[in-house]
Design an enzyme around this catalytic site. Structure first.
Site, short mmCIF file in Angstrom:
data_model
loop_
_atom_site.label_atom_id
_atom_site.label_comp_id
_atom_site.label_asym_id
_atom_site.label_seq_id
_atom_site.Cartn_x
_atom_site.Cartn_y
_atom_site.Cartn_z
N CYS A 70 -37.85 60.57 -28.00
CA CYS A 70 -38.54 61.04 -29.14
C CYS A 70 -37.85 62.66 -29.62
O CYS A 70 -36.74 62.25 -30.34
CB CYS A 70 -39.78 61.94 -28.96
N HIS A 89 -43.71 58.39 -26.13
CA HIS A 89 -43.66 58.26 -25.36
C HIS A 89 -44.18 57.46 -23.72
O HIS A 89 -45.09 58.15 -23.57
CB HIS A 89 -43.99 60.16 -24.97
N GLU A 134 -43.22 57.89 -20.73
CA GLU A 134 -43.88 59.13 -19.90
C GLU A 134 -45.06 58.91 -19.38
O GLU A 134 -46.22 60.00 -18.63
CB GLU A 134 -43.00 60.05 -19.31
N1 GLN Z 1 -41.28 66.75 -33.25
C1 GLN Z 1 -40.23 67.08 -32.40
C2 GLN Z 1 -38.89 67.56 -32.86
O1 GLN Z 1 -38.80 66.93 -34.21
C3 GLN Z 1 -40.21 66.14 -31.54
C4 GLN Z 1 -41.08 65.48 -30.71
C5 GLN Z 1 -41.46 64.70 -29.37
O2 GLN Z 1 -40.69 65.11 -28.93
N2 GLN Z 1 -42.66 64.50 -28.81
O3 GLN Z 1 -37.93 67.36 -32.30
#
Ligand code: GLN
Length: 187
Positions: free
Chosen positions: A79, A169, A171
């Site tokens: 992410c 995610h 995890e």
């Molecule tokens: N929206 C976050 C970003 O732009 C990422 C979201 C996440 O890691 N769950 O950094």
């Protein structure tokens, strides 16, 4: 085998628990000095990429970590971590490590569909649970980037040289196959 987890912000603790569960050692990267200890792989957790990028620079960890990644340190990014690795971010001027030749879109699913869960194939594995939280997706990939997963046509997982990067995610689910894939790539 020792895995370092970037522990400045975001969902790092859950990764540490899983790494231990899978029989590897773990350490946290919280300050510059931590980078001097030896480790075999790196996890960049989810969270807020702008905050993580800012803290990495303020703590003088950015350049040494970027060098390690560019020199081949195995890295698993989820992410916000994927955003840190991306060469281009289509909706943000600020890029970070730029070691992964992809263009990502931050918060790509919009506000209404900020978070959702699905099950998809992932790099030869079937029915991998995927939890997305204000997630990015990958709009386009450069040469030699292997696409591991798509959700609704959008790329959500890639592998390139030493880097494994995903939008979701793992995890937060109980399936350990993606973490295991990362550890096996180091072993
Ligand atoms: N929206 C976050 C970003 O732009 C990422 C979201 C996440 O890691 N769950 O950094």
């Amino acid at each position: 085998m020792k895995i370092a987890v970037l522990a400045l912000q975001g969902a790092f603790y859950e990764h540490e628990t899983i790494i231990h569960e899978l029989g590897a050692d773990c350490m946290e990267l919280r300050k510059k000095e931590d980078l001097q200890k030896p480790f075999d792989g790196l996890i960049l957790p989810g969270g807020e990429s702008t905050t993580q990028g800012k803290l990495l620079r303020e703590l003088d960890m950015f350049a040494p970590l970027q060098e390690k990644i560019k020199n081949g340190l195995p890295v698993f990014a989820t992410c916000a971590g994927l955003i840190l690795l991306a060469e281009n971010i289509c909706n943000d001027d600020r890029t970070h490590f730029r070691s992964l030749p992809v263009t990502v879109k931050r918060n790509a699913y919009g506000r209404q569909l900020g978070s959702f869960h699905t099950v998809q194939n992932f790099g030869g594995m079937s029915a991998v649970p995927m939890t997305f939280i204000r997630a990015p997706y990958i709009e386009s990939v450069g040469k030699d980037v292997e696409i591991l997963a798509r959700v609704d046509g959008n790329i959500v997982g890639v592998r390139y040289q030493n880097q494994l990067a995903i939008s979701f995610h793992p995890e937060l689910d109980s399936d350990r196959r993606v973490h295991r894939m990362f550890l096996e790539s180091i072993r």
